[in-house]
Design a protein around this motif. Sequence first.
Motif, mmCIF file in Angstrom:
data_model
loop_
_atom_site.group_PDB
_atom_site.id
_atom_site.type_symbol
_atom_site.label_atom_id
_atom_site.label_comp_id
_atom_site.label_asym_id
_atom_site.label_seq_id
_atom_site.Cartn_x
_atom_site.Cartn_y
_atom_site.Cartn_z
ATOM 1 N N VAL A 174 0.817 -1.215 0.000
ATOM 2 C CA VAL A 174 0.000 0.000 0.000
ATOM 3 C C VAL A 174 0.854 1.271 0.000
ATOM 4 C CG1 VAL A 174 -1.679 1.344 1.339
ATOM 5 C CG2 VAL A 174 -1.973 -1.127 1.102
ATOM 6 N N MET A 175 1.902 1.298 0.820
ATOM 7 C CA MET A 175 2.647 2.558 0.965
ATOM 8 C C MET A 175 4.104 2.494 0.528
ATOM 9 S SD MET A 175 2.864 2.768 5.158
ATOM 10 C CE MET A 175 1.098 2.653 5.303
ATOM 11 N N GLY A 176 4.527 1.376 -0.033
ATOM 12 C CA GLY A 176 5.912 1.262 -0.476
ATOM 13 C C GLY A 176 6.844 0.997 0.702
ATOM 14 N N ASP A 177 8.114 0.740 0.374
ATOM 15 C CA ASP A 177 9.081 0.414 1.433
ATOM 16 C C ASP A 177 9.684 1.703 2.002
ATOM 17 O OD1 ASP A 177 10.500 -1.167 3.150
ATOM 18 O OD2 ASP A 177 12.042 -1.724 1.693
ATOM 19 N N THR A 178 8.826 2.502 2.603
ATOM 20 C CA THR A 178 9.238 3.790 3.145
ATOM 21 C C THR A 178 9.929 3.615 4.495
ATOM 22 O OG1 THR A 178 8.428 6.002 3.700
ATOM 23 C CG2 THR A 178 7.038 4.159 4.322
ATOM 24 N N LEU A 179 10.539 4.684 4.985
ATOM 25 C CA LEU A 179 11.080 4.660 6.342
ATOM 26 C C LEU A 179 9.915 4.604 7.330
ATOM 27 C CD1 LEU A 179 13.786 7.489 6.072
ATOM 28 C CD2 LEU A 179 14.223 5.022 6.197
ATOM 29 N N ILE A 180 10.099 3.861 8.395
ATOM 30 C CA ILE A 180 9.005 3.750 9.365
ATOM 31 C C ILE A 180 8.710 5.096 10.037
ATOM 32 C CG2 ILE A 180 9.323 1.290 9.789
ATOM 33 C CD1 ILE A 180 10.675 2.048 12.459
ATOM 34 N N VAL A 181 9.697 5.990 10.096
ATOM 35 C CA VAL A 181 9.439 7.301 10.706
ATOM 36 C C VAL A 181 8.491 8.131 9.855
ATOM 37 C CG1 VAL A 181 11.650 7.374 11.904
ATOM 38 C CG2 VAL A 181 11.452 8.412 9.632
ATOM 39 N N ASN A 182 8.303 7.726 8.605
ATOM 40 C CA ASN A 182 7.428 8.483 7.712
ATOM 41 C C ASN A 182 6.012 7.912 7.627
ATOM 42 O OD1 ASN A 182 9.476 10.243 7.119
ATOM 43 N ND2 ASN A 182 10.114 9.173 5.255
ATOM 44 N N VAL A 183 5.749 6.831 8.354
ATOM 45 C CA VAL A 183 4.412 6.230 8.333
ATOM 46 C C VAL A 183 3.476 7.088 9.178
ATOM 47 C CG1 VAL A 183 3.022 4.207 8.906
ATOM 48 C CG2 VAL A 183 5.343 3.907 8.001
ATOM 49 N N ALA A 207 9.078 -0.447 18.422
ATOM 50 C CA ALA A 207 10.007 0.522 17.818
ATOM 51 C C ALA A 207 10.203 1.723 18.746
ATOM 52 C CB ALA A 207 9.489 0.975 16.456
ATOM 53 N N ILE A 208 9.141 2.133 19.422
ATOM 54 C CA ILE A 208 9.248 3.244 20.376
ATOM 55 C C ILE A 208 10.159 2.835 21.537
ATOM 56 C CG2 ILE A 208 7.954 4.615 22.069
ATOM 57 C CD1 ILE A 208 5.609 4.602 20.044
ATOM 58 N N GLU A 209 10.035 1.582 21.997
ATOM 59 C CA GLU A 209 10.907 1.092 23.071
ATOM 60 C C GLU A 209 12.377 1.113 22.647
ATOM 61 O OE1 GLU A 209 9.613 -2.814 24.127
ATOM 62 O OE2 GLU A 209 7.620 -2.152 24.758
ATOM 63 N N THR A 266 8.933 8.088 17.992
ATOM 64 C CA THR A 266 8.368 8.777 19.159
ATOM 65 C C THR A 266 6.846 8.662 19.212
ATOM 66 O OG1 THR A 266 8.242 10.854 17.927
ATOM 67 C CG2 THR A 266 10.242 10.456 19.218
ATOM 68 N N ILE A 267 6.224 8.337 18.078
ATOM 69 C CA ILE A 267 4.770 8.328 17.983
ATOM 70 C C ILE A 267 4.321 7.022 17.318
ATOM 71 C CG2 ILE A 267 2.734 9.497 17.009
ATOM 72 C CD1 ILE A 267 4.556 12.014 16.775
ATOM 73 N N ASN A 268 3.231 6.464 17.803
ATOM 74 C CA ASN A 268 2.634 5.295 17.151
ATOM 75 C C ASN A 268 1.380 5.742 16.405
ATOM 76 O OD1 ASN A 268 1.352 2.884 16.444
ATOM 77 N ND2 ASN A 268 2.121 1.822 18.257
ATOM 78 N N PRO A 269 1.397 5.710 15.057
ATOM 79 C CA PRO A 269 0.259 6.241 14.288
ATOM 80 C C PRO A 269 -0.996 5.374 14.374
ATOM 81 C CG PRO A 269 1.789 5.183 12.817
ATOM 82 C CD PRO A 269 2.439 5.173 14.159
#
Length: 199
Positions: A54-63, A99-101, A106-109
């Motif tokens: 759906v969103m491509g292999d983006t960086l997780i910080v950009n989700v 990932a936050i741990e 810093t944020i869980n969307p």
Amino acid sequence: EEEISSNQRSSIPGTERHTITEFQELYLSDCRSRQLSAKYLQSIKWTFDNLKRVMGDTLIVNVTQDQIQLYMAKELERNRKPRGVSDDLRVIRAAFNWAIEQKWLTINPVTKIKFPKTPRQIPKRLSLTEFKQLVNAIDREDDRNIAIALILTGLRISELLSLTWQDYHMGERYIFIQGKGGHEREIPIGSLLQETLEK
């Protein structure tokens, strides 16, 4: 560097930045070390593969939350059941909490996402033949009586075990139940249930 909008996650400066694929492998490795079930490991792989579709292999910080909403909508458009999509969201939420741990996010969307409503399933009733087969397959009388009481009342095991004689109203032929969350209800007593309870 690409600008991140206000509803996107932000990484902690100076920490690692992972693509979804990289993160998926790291999270799977951690779950294996914790000896989580093979079924759950497969659900992680399947869910994150779908997420990349759906969103491509983006960086997780950009989700972002919006992208998670889009993922949910796309999966429902594919005629997936709401329960299955909700299971995906739980997997993603648990992974991003991890990932936050690790201080990668810093944020869980997923935190503020409303999961799709799952239609309440009406339990299938046993036929009289199935009921007899089940009861007759139990050797110990005490266990058989417990099974009969559970089937005829629909009580949880904890509710049945917490019953006292004060809850049993023989004259009015009902059992008073104070169930989960303090909810109260009355269960009518038939002749078979009455006979079972008196044993």
